[in-house]
Design a protein around this motif. Structure first.
Motif, PDB file in Angstrom:
ATOM      1  N   GLN A   1       0.820  -1.209   0.000  1.00 35.68           N
ATOM      2  CA  GLN A   1       0.000   0.000   0.000  1.00 35.68           C
ATOM      3  C   GLN A   1       0.854   1.259   0.000  1.00 35.68           C
ATOM      4  O   GLN A   1       0.482   2.283  -0.590  1.00 35.68           O
ATOM      5  CB  GLN A   1      -0.933  -0.008   1.207  1.00 35.68           C
ATOM      6  N   THR A   2       1.993   1.210   0.676  1.00 37.19           N
ATOM      7  CA  THR A   2       2.863   2.386   0.745  1.00 37.19           C
ATOM      8  C   THR A   2       3.735   2.542  -0.497  1.00 37.19           C
ATOM      9  O   THR A   2       4.381   3.578  -0.667  1.00 37.19           O
ATOM     10  CB  THR A   2       3.776   2.297   1.983  1.00 37.19           C
ATOM     11  N   MET A   3       3.751   1.549  -1.359  1.00 44.97           N
ATOM     12  CA  MET A   3       4.573   1.600  -2.575  1.00 44.97           C
ATOM     13  C   MET A   3       3.964   2.591  -3.571  1.00 44.97           C
ATOM     14  O   MET A   3       2.780   2.483  -3.916  1.00 44.97           O
ATOM     15  CB  MET A   3       4.646   0.212  -3.205  1.00 44.97           C
ATOM     16  N   PRO A   4       4.709   3.572  -4.058  1.00 46.82           N
ATOM     17  CA  PRO A   4       4.163   4.489  -5.065  1.00 46.82           C
ATOM     18  C   PRO A   4       3.759   3.750  -6.330  1.00 46.82           C
ATOM     19  O   PRO A   4       4.479   2.876  -6.817  1.00 46.82           O
ATOM     20  CB  PRO A   4       5.326   5.455  -5.334  1.00 46.82           C
ATOM     21  N   SER A   5       2.598   4.101  -6.865  1.00 45.50           N
ATOM     22  CA  SER A   5       2.092   3.400  -8.050  1.00 45.50           C
ATOM     23  C   SER A   5       3.029   3.553  -9.237  1.00 45.50           C
ATOM     24  O   SER A   5       3.210   2.621 -10.031  1.00 45.50           O
ATOM     25  CB  SER A   5       0.703   3.933  -8.408  1.00 45.50           C
ATOM     26  N   ILE A   6       3.645   4.735  -9.360  1.00 45.97           N
ATOM     27  CA  ILE A   6       4.507   4.997 -10.513  1.00 45.97           C
ATOM     28  C   ILE A   6       5.696   4.055 -10.528  1.00 45.97           C
ATOM     29  O   ILE A   6       6.261   3.757 -11.597  1.00 45.97           O
ATOM     30  CB  ILE A   6       4.972   6.470 -10.494  1.00 45.97           C
ATOM     31  N   ALA A   7       6.090   3.552  -9.357  1.00 49.24           N
ATOM     32  CA  ALA A   7       7.247   2.662  -9.291  1.00 49.24           C
ATOM     33  C   ALA A   7       6.959   1.297  -9.901  1.00 49.24           C
ATOM     34  O   ALA A   7       7.895   0.549 -10.225  1.00 49.24           O
ATOM     35  CB  ALA A   7       7.691   2.488  -7.834  1.00 49.24           C
ATOM     36  N   TRP A   8       5.689   0.944 -10.068  1.00 49.62           N
ATOM     37  CA  TRP A   8       5.335  -0.349 -10.654  1.00 49.62           C
ATOM     38  C   TRP A   8       5.356  -0.336 -12.182  1.00 49.62           C
ATOM     39  O   TRP A   8       5.353  -1.399 -12.808  1.00 49.62           O
ATOM     40  CB  TRP A   8       3.945  -0.777 -10.188  1.00 49.62           C
TER      41      TRP A   8
ATOM     42  N   VAL B   1      -4.633  -2.233 -10.319  1.00 47.98           N
ATOM     43  CA  VAL B   1      -5.040  -3.256  -9.352  1.00 47.98           C
ATOM     44  C   VAL B   1      -4.036  -3.362  -8.216  1.00 47.98           C
ATOM     45  O   VAL B   1      -4.418  -3.413  -7.034  1.00 47.98           O
ATOM     46  CB  VAL B   1      -5.210  -4.617 -10.058  1.00 47.98           C
ATOM     47  N   ILE B   2      -2.762  -3.388  -8.540  1.00 44.66           N
ATOM     48  CA  ILE B   2      -1.770  -3.555  -7.479  1.00 44.66           C
ATOM     49  C   ILE B   2      -1.647  -2.294  -6.624  1.00 44.66           C
ATOM     50  O   ILE B   2      -1.172  -2.339  -5.484  1.00 44.66           O
ATOM     51  CB  ILE B   2      -0.390  -3.936  -8.081  1.00 44.66           C
ATOM     52  N   GLY B   3      -2.127  -1.155  -7.147  1.00 47.84           N
ATOM     53  CA  GLY B   3      -2.127   0.065  -6.349  1.00 47.84           C
ATOM     54  C   GLY B   3      -3.331   0.186  -5.443  1.00 47.84           C
ATOM     55  O   GLY B   3      -3.244   0.775  -4.362  1.00 47.84           O
ATOM     56  N   ALA B   4      -4.482  -0.369  -5.860  1.00 49.80           N
ATOM     57  CA  ALA B   4      -5.721  -0.186  -5.104  1.00 49.80           C
ATOM     58  C   ALA B   4      -6.077  -1.371  -4.217  1.00 49.80           C
ATOM     59  O   ALA B   4      -6.647  -1.186  -3.141  1.00 49.80           O
ATOM     60  CB  ALA B   4      -6.873   0.079  -6.075  1.00 49.80           C
TER      61      ALA B   4
ATOM     62  N   GLN C   1     -10.765   4.649  -0.113  1.00 47.08           N
ATOM     63  CA  GLN C   1      -9.322   4.829  -0.259  1.00 47.08           C
ATOM     64  C   GLN C   1      -8.807   4.069  -1.471  1.00 47.08           C
ATOM     65  O   GLN C   1      -7.928   4.550  -2.202  1.00 47.08           O
ATOM     66  CB  GLN C   1      -8.614   4.370   1.009  1.00 47.08           C
ATOM     67  N   GLY C   2      -9.366   2.887  -1.710  1.00 50.49           N
ATOM     68  CA  GLY C   2      -8.952   2.113  -2.875  1.00 50.49           C
ATOM     69  C   GLY C   2      -9.270   2.820  -4.173  1.00 50.49           C
ATOM     70  O   GLY C   2      -8.482   2.779  -5.125  1.00 50.49           O
ATOM     71  N   TRP C   3     -10.443   3.487  -4.230  1.00 50.64           N
ATOM     72  CA  TRP C   3     -10.772   4.254  -5.436  1.00 50.64           C
ATOM     73  C   TRP C   3      -9.752   5.371  -5.655  1.00 50.64           C
ATOM     74  O   TRP C   3      -9.320   5.620  -6.786  1.00 50.64           O
ATOM     75  CB  TRP C   3     -12.168   4.844  -5.347  1.00 50.64           C
ATOM     76  N   ALA C   4      -9.372   6.060  -4.577  1.00 51.02           N
ATOM     77  CA  ALA C   4      -8.403   7.146  -4.714  1.00 51.02           C
ATOM     78  C   ALA C   4      -7.081   6.621  -5.279  1.00 51.02           C
ATOM     79  O   ALA C   4      -6.489   7.223  -6.186  1.00 51.02           O
ATOM     80  CB  ALA C   4      -8.173   7.816  -3.362  1.00 51.02           C
ATOM     81  N   PHE C   5      -6.624   5.476  -4.773  1.00 47.70           N
ATOM     82  CA  PHE C   5      -5.376   4.899  -5.272  1.00 47.70           C
ATOM     83  C   PHE C   5      -5.518   4.445  -6.726  1.00 47.70           C
ATOM     84  O   PHE C   5      -4.600   4.633  -7.535  1.00 47.70           O
ATOM     85  CB  PHE C   5      -4.944   3.728  -4.389  1.00 47.70           C
ATOM     86  N   SER C   6      -6.651   3.834  -7.064  1.00 43.61           N
ATOM     87  CA  SER C   6      -6.829   3.360  -8.434  1.00 43.61           C
ATOM     88  C   SER C   6      -6.918   4.522  -9.416  1.00 43.61           C
ATOM     89  O   SER C   6      -6.383   4.448 -10.529  1.00 43.61           O
ATOM     90  CB  SER C   6      -8.082   2.493  -8.528  1.00 43.61           C
ATOM     91  N   TRP C   7      -7.567   5.615  -9.015  1.00 45.04           N
ATOM     92  CA  TRP C   7      -7.687   6.793  -9.888  1.00 45.04           C
ATOM     93  C   TRP C   7      -6.324   7.420 -10.138  1.00 45.04           C
ATOM     94  O   TRP C   7      -5.976   7.786 -11.258  1.00 45.04           O
ATOM     95  CB  TRP C   7      -8.657   7.774  -9.264  1.00 45.04           C
ATOM     96  N   ARG C   8      -5.525   7.534  -9.082  1.00 44.17           N
ATOM     97  CA  ARG C   8      -4.179   8.096  -9.238  1.00 44.17           C
ATOM     98  C   ARG C   8      -3.319   7.181 -10.112  1.00 44.17           C
ATOM     99  O   ARG C   8      -2.569   7.661 -10.974  1.00 44.17           O
ATOM    100  CB  ARG C   8      -3.527   8.274  -7.871  1.00 44.17           C
ATOM    101  N   SER C   9      -3.405   5.888  -9.866  1.00 49.51           N
ATOM    102  CA  SER C   9      -2.615   4.949 -10.661  1.00 49.51           C
ATOM    103  C   SER C   9      -3.017   5.009 -12.126  1.00 49.51           C
ATOM    104  O   SER C   9      -2.164   4.938 -13.028  1.00 49.51           O
ATOM    105  CB  SER C   9      -2.795   3.523 -10.129  1.00 49.51           C
ATOM    106  N   LEU C  10      -4.311   5.144 -12.385  1.00 54.89           N
ATOM    107  CA  LEU C  10      -4.788   5.199 -13.763  1.00 54.89           C
ATOM    108  C   LEU C  10      -4.273   6.446 -14.469  1.00 54.89           C
ATOM    109  O   LEU C  10      -3.836   6.380 -15.632  1.00 54.89           O
ATOM    110  CB  LEU C  10      -6.314   5.184 -13.776  1.00 54.89           C
ATOM    111  N   MET C  11      -4.294   7.589 -13.787  1.00 53.36           N
ATOM    112  CA  MET C  11      -3.800   8.811 -14.424  1.00 53.36           C
ATOM    113  C   MET C  11      -2.307   8.709 -14.731  1.00 53.36           C
ATOM    114  O   MET C  11      -1.848   9.120 -15.800  1.00 53.36           O
ATOM    115  CB  MET C  11      -4.062  10.020 -13.503  1.00 53.36           C
TER     116      MET C  11
END
Length: 285
Positions: free
Chosen positions: A129-136, A156-159, A211-221
């Protein structure tokens, strides 16, 4: 005055209810009480933005004015390219979020109820969860190339870890008395989860979903900025295109659309959260 008359007057007074404000006016006041703080905040943001433009904080090609940005937004709304971009992004967002919910629920309930799994991977979920999405994304591109699957992988792995943590927290705080009561009335296995554990943990699950939606939205952008697929315009691709051509009004107009979509989904989760709190008697109806 006779005793019967006095009794009738008392009965009338006891049953009389003073007319309150009309329901329509009451709803209007409630709506206005919710809206005006948001309008005030929006006005302050626009004022600060306009002052920054007036003071030439940045050159016009880097920071467009509110008037130019909203004029560009109005122009974009009338084009098919804009709506195609919105539909593509929303399709990816919904699909990625649903996949994240499925993965997060399975992992969350399994880890919450199986001690061996919690000991093995419980802390790993928080670490993910603490891993930045961009790093994936470097790994996603190596695995799936510049395709839709690379974007979905990161979403998925971000949210999913946030949703799983919400499920775990909800299950952990189910009162043991409820579990005993459920077992006493014959709830076992799936029925215990469906009838007792899931309803009792619903507030934490909704918080995890939000919170999962927030992470998925950021990861998608982030994914749409990095992965451009031919023939599939998206909001992230529009941002990147506007940046490359120094189109500040177009860039800010697209950012406004992204912000509005995020606020809209957050409002939906807010309604769900308030409905749950009302049902639990935590807040007034």
């Amino acid at each position: 005055m006779s005793g019967d008359t006095v009794t009738e007057i008392k009965t009338f007074d006891a049953g009389f209810v003073a007319p309150g404000p009309r329901p329509r006016r009451r709803r209007a006041r409630t709506l206005w009480g919710c809206v005006w703080p948001k309008l005030l905040a929006l006005g302050l943001v626009l004022l600060i933005w306009q002052v920054a433009v007036w003071t030439e904080f940045r050159p016009p090609y880097a920071l467009a004015s509110p008037a130019d940005s909203f004029a560009q937004l109005w122009k974009d709304v009338g084009t098919w390219h804009f709506w195609h971009s919105v539909l593509t992004t929303m399709r990816r967002a919904v699909l990625g979020f649903l996949l994240s919910v499925a993965v997060g629920f399975v992992i969350g309930f399994a880890v919450a109820r199986v001690r061996l799994l919690r000991a093995a991977v419980g802390s790993m979920i928080t670490a993910l969860q603490t891993m930045p999405s961009i790093a994936w994304f470097p790994l996603a591109i190596l695995l799936y190339k510049l395709t839709e699957s690379a974007i979905m992988f990161v979403v998925v792995i971000g949210a999913a870890p946030s949703i799983a943590n919400g499920v775990i927290a909800g299950v952990d705080y189910v009162p043991p008395l409820l579990l005993k009561a459920g077992r006493n009335i014959g709830a076992r296995g799936f029925q215990l989860y469906y009838r007792v554990i899931a309803p009792a943990s619903l507030p934490s699950i909704v918080a995890g979903l939000k919170q999962g939606w927030a992470f998925s939205w950021r990861s998608l952008m982030a994914g749409e900025l990095l992965v451009s697929i031919a023939g599939q315009p998206s909001l992230g691709a529009n941002l990147n295109f506007a940046r490359e051509f120094n189109d500040a009004p177009g860039l800010i107009a697209t950012m406004i659309v992204i912000l509005v979509i995020g606020l809209g989904v957050d409002t939906v989760f807010g309604f769900a959260d308030r409905a749950i709190r009302r049902r639990w008697g935590i807040t007034d109806a």
